[in-house]
Design a protein around this motif. Structure first.
Motif, PDB file in Angstrom:
ATOM      1  N   ILE A   1      44.572  35.341  39.004  1.00  0.00           N
ATOM      2  CA  ILE A   1      44.015  35.347  37.646  1.00  0.00           C
ATOM      3  C   ILE A   1      43.429  36.715  37.315  1.00  0.00           C
ATOM      4  O   ILE A   1      43.683  37.284  36.243  1.00  0.00           O
ATOM      5  N   VAL A   2      42.653  37.266  38.252  1.00  0.00           N
ATOM      6  CA  VAL A   2      42.026  38.570  38.006  1.00  0.00           C
ATOM      7  C   VAL A   2      43.093  39.651  37.880  1.00  0.00           C
ATOM      8  O   VAL A   2      43.033  40.513  36.994  1.00  0.00           O
ATOM      9  N   SER A   3      44.076  39.595  38.760  1.00  0.00           N
ATOM     10  CA  SER A   3      45.152  40.609  38.698  1.00  0.00           C
ATOM     11  C   SER A   3      45.897  40.525  37.375  1.00  0.00           C
ATOM     12  O   SER A   3      46.210  41.550  36.757  1.00  0.00           O
ATOM     13  N   PHE A   4      46.161  39.304  36.942  1.00  0.00           N
ATOM     14  CA  PHE A   4      46.871  39.133  35.670  1.00  0.00           C
ATOM     15  C   PHE A   4      46.038  39.657  34.506  1.00  0.00           C
ATOM     16  O   PHE A   4      46.549  40.383  33.641  1.00  0.00           O
ATOM     17  N   ARG A   5      44.741  39.297  34.474  1.00  0.00           N
ATOM     18  CA  ARG A   5      43.875  39.724  33.369  1.00  0.00           C
ATOM     19  C   ARG A   5      43.687  41.240  33.354  1.00  0.00           C
ATOM     20  O   ARG A   5      43.662  41.855  32.291  1.00  0.00           O
ATOM     21  N   LEU A   6      43.558  41.850  34.529  1.00  0.00           N
ATOM     22  CA  LEU A   6      43.301  43.284  34.600  1.00  0.00           C
ATOM     23  C   LEU A   6      44.575  44.116  34.488  1.00  0.00           C
ATOM     24  O   LEU A   6      44.509  45.346  34.440  1.00  0.00           O
ATOM     25  N   SER A   7      45.703  43.439  34.446  1.00  0.00           N
ATOM     26  CA  SER A   7      46.959  44.183  34.290  1.00  0.00           C
ATOM     27  C   SER A   7      47.298  44.427  32.825  1.00  0.00           C
ATOM     28  O   SER A   7      48.365  44.980  32.522  1.00  0.00           O
ATOM     29  N   ASN A   8      46.401  44.025  31.937  1.00  0.00           N
ATOM     30  CA  ASN A   8      46.635  44.164  30.493  1.00  0.00           C
ATOM     31  C   ASN A   8      46.380  45.610  30.075  1.00  0.00           C
ATOM     32  O   ASN A   8      45.290  45.968  29.648  1.00  0.00           O
ATOM     33  N   THR A   9      47.378  46.461  30.217  1.00  0.00           N
ATOM     34  CA  THR A   9      47.225  47.866  29.819  1.00  0.00           C
ATOM     35  C   THR A   9      47.381  48.066  28.327  1.00  0.00           C
ATOM     36  O   THR A   9      47.002  49.110  27.794  1.00  0.00           O
ATOM     37  N   ILE A  10      47.936  47.064  27.633  1.00  0.00           N
ATOM     38  CA  ILE A  10      48.062  47.173  26.169  1.00  0.00           C
ATOM     39  C   ILE A  10      46.701  47.059  25.512  1.00  0.00           C
ATOM     40  O   ILE A  10      46.380  47.769  24.548  1.00  0.00           O
ATOM     41  N   ASP A  11      45.861  46.163  26.022  1.00  0.00           N
ATOM     42  CA  ASP A  11      44.514  45.972  25.482  1.00  0.00           C
ATOM     43  C   ASP A  11      43.503  46.075  26.625  1.00  0.00           C
ATOM     44  O   ASP A  11      43.015  45.061  27.126  1.00  0.00           O
ATOM     45  N   PRO A  12      43.192  47.290  27.060  1.00  0.00           N
ATOM     46  CA  PRO A  12      42.253  47.438  28.182  1.00  0.00           C
ATOM     47  C   PRO A  12      40.851  46.935  27.850  1.00  0.00           C
ATOM     48  O   PRO A  12      40.083  46.579  28.735  1.00  0.00           O
ATOM     49  N   GLY A  13      40.508  46.880  26.549  1.00  0.00           N
ATOM     50  CA  GLY A  13      39.200  46.352  26.162  1.00  0.00           C
ATOM     51  C   GLY A  13      39.050  44.894  26.541  1.00  0.00           C
ATOM     52  O   GLY A  13      37.987  44.454  27.001  1.00  0.00           O
ATOM     53  N   ALA A  14      40.127  44.122  26.357  1.00  0.00           N
ATOM     54  CA  ALA A  14      40.096  42.706  26.733  1.00  0.00           C
ATOM     55  C   ALA A  14      39.962  42.563  28.251  1.00  0.00           C
ATOM     56  O   ALA A  14      39.227  41.700  28.749  1.00  0.00           O
ATOM     57  N   ALA A  15      40.673  43.413  28.991  1.00  0.00           N
ATOM     58  CA  ALA A  15      40.567  43.373  30.449  1.00  0.00           C
ATOM     59  C   ALA A  15      39.158  43.715  30.906  1.00  0.00           C
ATOM     60  O   ALA A  15      38.608  43.085  31.818  1.00  0.00           O
ATOM     61  N   ALA A  16      38.557  44.716  30.266  1.00  0.00           N
ATOM     62  CA  ALA A  16      37.179  45.107  30.616  1.00  0.00           C
ATOM     63  C   ALA A  16      36.207  43.987  30.291  1.00  0.00           C
ATOM     64  O   ALA A  16      35.244  43.739  31.023  1.00  0.00           O
ATOM     65  N   GLY A  17      36.447  43.294  29.152  1.00  0.00           N
ATOM     66  CA  GLY A  17      35.583  42.173  28.804  1.00  0.00           C
ATOM     67  C   GLY A  17      35.666  41.057  29.814  1.00  0.00           C
ATOM     68  O   GLY A  17      34.642  40.455  30.184  1.00  0.00           O
ATOM     69  N   PHE A  18      36.891  40.751  30.273  1.00  0.00           N
ATOM     70  CA  PHE A  18      37.066  39.738  31.317  1.00  0.00           C
ATOM     71  C   PHE A  18      36.299  40.149  32.573  1.00  0.00           C
ATOM     72  O   PHE A  18      35.635  39.328  33.209  1.00  0.00           O
ATOM     73  N   LEU A  19      36.388  41.416  32.923  1.00  0.00           N
ATOM     74  CA  LEU A  19      35.703  41.919  34.114  1.00  0.00           C
ATOM     75  C   LEU A  19      34.192  41.764  33.980  1.00  0.00           C
ATOM     76  O   LEU A  19      33.507  41.365  34.925  1.00  0.00           O
ATOM     77  N   GLU A  20      33.680  42.059  32.784  1.00  0.00           N
ATOM     78  CA  GLU A  20      32.241  41.931  32.571  1.00  0.00           C
ATOM     79  C   GLU A  20      31.788  40.495  32.788  1.00  0.00           C
ATOM     80  O   GLU A  20      30.800  40.228  33.485  1.00  0.00           O
ATOM     81  N   GLY A  21      32.506  39.540  32.173  1.00  0.00           N
ATOM     82  CA  GLY A  21      32.149  38.144  32.350  1.00  0.00           C
ATOM     83  C   GLY A  21      32.291  37.694  33.787  1.00  0.00           C
ATOM     84  O   GLY A  21      31.460  36.935  34.307  1.00  0.00           O
ATOM     85  N   PHE A  22      33.315  38.178  34.460  1.00  0.00           N
ATOM     86  CA  PHE A  22      33.581  37.810  35.845  1.00  0.00           C
ATOM     87  C   PHE A  22      32.460  38.279  36.768  1.00  0.00           C
ATOM     88  O   PHE A  22      31.945  37.525  37.595  1.00  0.00           O
ATOM     89  N   LEU A  23      32.029  39.531  36.599  1.00  0.00           N
ATOM     90  CA  LEU A  23      30.984  40.085  37.472  1.00  0.00           C
ATOM     91  C   LEU A  23      29.593  39.552  37.135  1.00  0.00           C
ATOM     92  O   LEU A  23      28.682  39.646  37.959  1.00  0.00           O
ATOM     93  N   SER A  24      29.419  39.026  35.919  1.00  0.00           N
ATOM     94  CA  SER A  24      28.089  38.539  35.526  1.00  0.00           C
ATOM     95  C   SER A  24      27.697  37.251  36.242  1.00  0.00           C
ATOM     96  O   SER A  24      26.541  36.851  36.223  1.00  0.00           O
ATOM     97  N   VAL A  25      28.646  36.599  36.889  1.00  0.00           N
ATOM     98  CA  VAL A  25      28.375  35.318  37.542  1.00  0.00           C
ATOM     99  C   VAL A  25      27.641  35.526  38.863  1.00  0.00           C
ATOM    100  O   VAL A  25      26.503  35.095  39.047  1.00  0.00           O
ATOM    101  N   ASN A  26      28.285  36.173  39.806  1.00  0.00           N
ATOM    102  CA  ASN A  26      27.686  36.485  41.103  1.00  0.00           C
ATOM    103  C   ASN A  26      28.435  37.679  41.671  1.00  0.00           C
ATOM    104  O   ASN A  26      29.417  37.530  42.395  1.00  0.00           O
ATOM    105  N   ALA A  27      27.984  38.838  41.318  1.00  0.00           N
ATOM    106  CA  ALA A  27      28.725  40.053  41.638  1.00  0.00           C
ATOM    107  C   ALA A  27      28.898  40.244  43.140  1.00  0.00           C
ATOM    108  O   ALA A  27      29.939  40.705  43.602  1.00  0.00           O
TER     109      ALA A  27
END
Length: 776
Positions: free
Chosen positions: A656-682
């Protein structure tokens, strides 16, 4: 006003009181008129009840439903108190002649610019419990501080001590000096409010003369600015008509304290050190003797705390204080000389000891007492009964204590304190439930709500202040008992509730404060609002409150029999909240913040309480993780939560993370996913090497010109990483790039060389030590 014996004063001045007493002995008036609220005249006999001990205060409070009050404090050295006491002791009639408490509370203060620091024009005690009149420093002309600075003093208090307090003025000389000062204050364009008060007081004086009392036999004791206006006949009777409004009030006497009387602690017409001035008053205004007594006490304080302070130090400090006063052309040492002499001699130049524990001793902690004849309202009676029975602090000084809620008596004490909190009666503040209490440490759990039901201990800091009694008097409009007050306040909060969360919070507070009358209404309101509430965060918070009652409500008897009803409502509210998560997760960063908070709350409930439909939550969360419609930060948070709950295995979350972070067309969306992901328990997430590798690949794939656009989101995401998380992230990053292997090889080579060198050095050191032994 001709021939009337007018005596100007400064409130809470021992010298003014001493001069006034001699003045009254000489004039022998038949009527004593004192600046103070007219409607409090009937309380004069109670001021001098044998069981009443100043400091005390006249309290006027509104009775029509608006909690507002006004205070007029007295110490034994307050000139107003001395004048009234002289009248009582000599069997002479005494009256208060200022505007009533109702007029004071109804006055439009917004348009006024007077300063209670100008004690001559201050009402004798409007304290911080009500809105104070605006500052007279806003008027034209120099302020008191500016006048003091012009004459070489560091503060007006120092000027007052040097010019008025320390010199042994004859009464007539003191009157002249205070009238001159009153003229200075009047020259600063006194506002209409105070000039209208002048008119009211003058009318009472003229009414007394008209009643047949000789003007020369009437003594008038008022602030210097008022007195100057009376003497100069600069009073416009028409201004009295400005007081057109009044509110219904009652008046009573309450205890006051030196701490609250001190000017630096909020009471403008007070003085810097009430206990020091009390000593001077008791010594017949001998400030030299008062200085010596204070220095002796300072010495004792230092010795108790282990400092090397002797009587010789006391004598040296006293001599220095007297010398400083002489150099500054003062008649006797004042507080500034005491402080400077103490620092120079006893404290060896270190001011911290004076400021931390010596200086508070000149302020004092004395709390007054009111005789039983004046009576207390039912709330005051209940408060003091409970304080006495439960052994709670009674002084105007913070005291810490801990309640163990497993003990029935201490649990009842907790209920008492929570009722005070809900009634907004200032007495005790919650200090947390950690194993060891640390004053000043941040409180990590909320004072009420679920936390109050689930904890086993409570730390509190309690301190009685005059505000406590003020609030107890004001809150009588809500009920005759603290329980009734709490129930009425909670009822008001319930009326204002617009969402399920606010109604559920009232329900929780009713349980914590053992207010059973509120429970049925709060439960019904929660159910009604939950059925129509579209706010997912409100529904989530309501679910948490209700689930907390189901889990911990048995720690209070008040919900007995309602557990099943509360449980059913919690189930329904949880389901409604889960079904609204998707819709709440649509929108921009700001729009989805409530949804992100709700996601965390609902997940905690689903993981910790099996009674809820957890399958609904995990199914919904799994579907939303794969959804492209919702905000990527919400999807990232859900992915992280499912991984931590072991609903996603390592392979699934990596995919899931690899798929979400592979979005080079919209890196802002990938960064947003990363922010939410790390906010849980980094920490847990950055320990996963596959996830770190996916993150590394994403960052390297972002084009340089687009990297700047996603940088704010990335900074927000990585700002949650502490030192430990960053270390794990770096280790896994090096491992994924296989940089660590080369480092370890280099480290091993270097370590081998170092070992050989250390062995050689050890042999040399051993040989040198043997040679040294031979020499010795």
């Amino acid at each position: 006003m001709k021939d009337v014996a007018i005596f100007p004063v400064r409130h809470h001045s021992p010298r003014a009181s001493a001069a006034l007493a001699r003045y009254l002995d000489r004039v022998q008036p038949e009527l004593v008129l004192v600046e103070g609220p007219r409607d409090a005249t009937r309380l004069i006999p109670y001021l001098f009840d044998p069981d009443t001990m100043p400091p005390v205060a006249i309290l006027g409070y509104r009775t029509e439903g608006s909690p507002q009050s006004v205070l007029y404090p007295f110490a034994t050295y307050s000139p107003e108190y001395v004048a009234l006491k002289w009248a009582v002791d000599h069997g002479v009639r005494a009256e208060l002649i200022d505007i009533t408490t109702g007029e004071t509370l109804a006055a439009d203060r917004e348009a006024m610019t007077d300063d209670l620091d100008e004690e001559d024009d201050a009402e004798p005690g409007v304290a911080a419990e009500k809105d104070l009149p605006p500052s007279e420093d806003d008027a034209c002309g120099p302020t008191e501080a500016e006048i003091a600075k012009t004459h070489g003093f560091r503060s007006f208090e120092e000027l007052w001590e040097a010019w008025f307090e320390a010199p042994d003025h004859a009464p007539d000389d003191f009157v002249k000096a205070l009238l001159a000062w009153g003229e200075v204050v009047r020259g600063r364009d006194r506002i209409e409010y105070h000039r209208a008060r002048d008119a009211r007081m003058v009318r009472h004086i003229r009414d007394a003369i008209a009643s047949g009392i000789a003007a020369a036999k009437i003594a008038v004791v008022v602030g210097a600015a008022h007195a100057a206006a009376f003497v100069m006949d600069d009073v416009d009777p028409a201004l009295e008509a400005k007081f057109t409004a009044s509110v219904p009030t009652e008046i009573t006497l309450i205890p006051y304290s030196f701490t609250r009387l001190a000017a630096q602690l909020g009471y403008g017409a007070g003085n810097r050190a009430p206990r020091y001035y009390q000593k001077a008053h008791d010594a017949g205004c001998d400030y030299t003797r008062a200085t010596l007594e204070v220095l002796i006490e300072f010495t004792e304080h230092l010795r108790v705390r282990g400092f090397a302070a002797s009587l010789a130090d006391t004598i040296e400090a006293y001599r220095l204080a007297v010398t400083l006063a002489s150099i500054r052309d003062k008649h006797a040492p004042g507080l500034d000389e005491i402080r400077e002499a103490t620092i120079a001699t006893m404290c060896r130049g270190d001011a911290s000891h004076v400021d931390s524990f010596l200086w508070p001793s000149v302020i004092g902690k004395t709390v007054g007492k009111v005789g039983a004849r004046i009576g207390k309202n039912s709330l005051q009676t209940e408060f003091w009964r409970e304080v006495e029975a439960k052994g709670l602090p009674r002084s105007d000084d913070p005291e810490d204590f801990t309640l163990k809620l497993g003990d029935l008596v201490q649990a009842q004490t907790s209920v008492f304190l929570h009722r005070l909190r809900i009634g907004e009666i200032s007495y005790a503040s919650y200090g947390g439930s950690q194993a060891i209490m640390q004053r000043g440490a941040p409180v990590t759990d909320e004072v009420g709500g679920v936390a109050a039901l689930s904890r086993v201990r409570e730390h509190w800091t309690a301190q009685w202040t005059p505000s406590t009694d003020v609030a107890l008097v004001e809150r009588i409009i809500y009920g005759d008992t603290l329980l009734q007050v709490a129930e009425r306040r909670l009822g008001e909060a319930l009326t204002l509730a617009t969402g399920a969360a606010s109604a559920a919070n009232v329900l929780m507070e009713a349980v914590v404060a053992a207010a059973p009358q509120v429970l049925p209404e709060a439960l019904a309101a929660t159910e009604r609002l939950a059925a129509i509430d579209e706010d997912v965060l409100s529904l989530a918070r309501a679910t948490r409150a209700l689930s907390g009652l189901v889990s911990f409500g048995t720690s209070r008897d008040s919900i007995s029999g309602a557990e099943s009803v509360i449980g059913d409502l919690a189930d329904k509210t949880f389901t409604r909240a889960v079904l609204r998560i998707e819709g709440a997760s649509l929108g921009d960063d700001e729009a989805v913040m409530p949804a992100r908070n709700a996601i965390r709350i609902l997940h905690e409930i689903a993981v910790s309480q099996a009674r809820f439909d957890t399958s609904l939550w995990f199914t919904t969360a799994s579907e939303l993780v794969a959804s492209e419609r919702i905000h990527p930060a919400c999807a990232g948070m859900l992915a992280g939560l499912l991984y931590l709950a072991e609903r996603l295995d390592e392979a699934a979350v990596t995919a899931i993370v690899s798929f979400r972070l592979s979005n080079t067309i919209d890196p802002g969306a990938a960064a947003g996913f990363l922010e939410g992901f790390l906010s849980v328990n980094a920490l847990v997430l950055v320990k996963n090497r596959a996830i770190v590798a996916a993150l590394d690949g994403f960052l390297q794939s972002v084009e340089a010109e687009r990297f700047r656009d996603v940088l704010p989101v990335l900074r927000r995401a990585f700002s949650a990483l502490g030192a430990t998380e960053r270390r794990y992230l770096l280790e896994n990053l090096l491992a994924s790039r296989k940089i660590g292997e080369h480092a370890r090889e280099a480290k091993q080579v270097l370590a081998s060389k170092d070992v050989d060198k250390l062995k050689a050095m050890s042999e040399d050191i051993a040989k040198a030590m043997d040679d040294l032994d031979d020499l010795l």
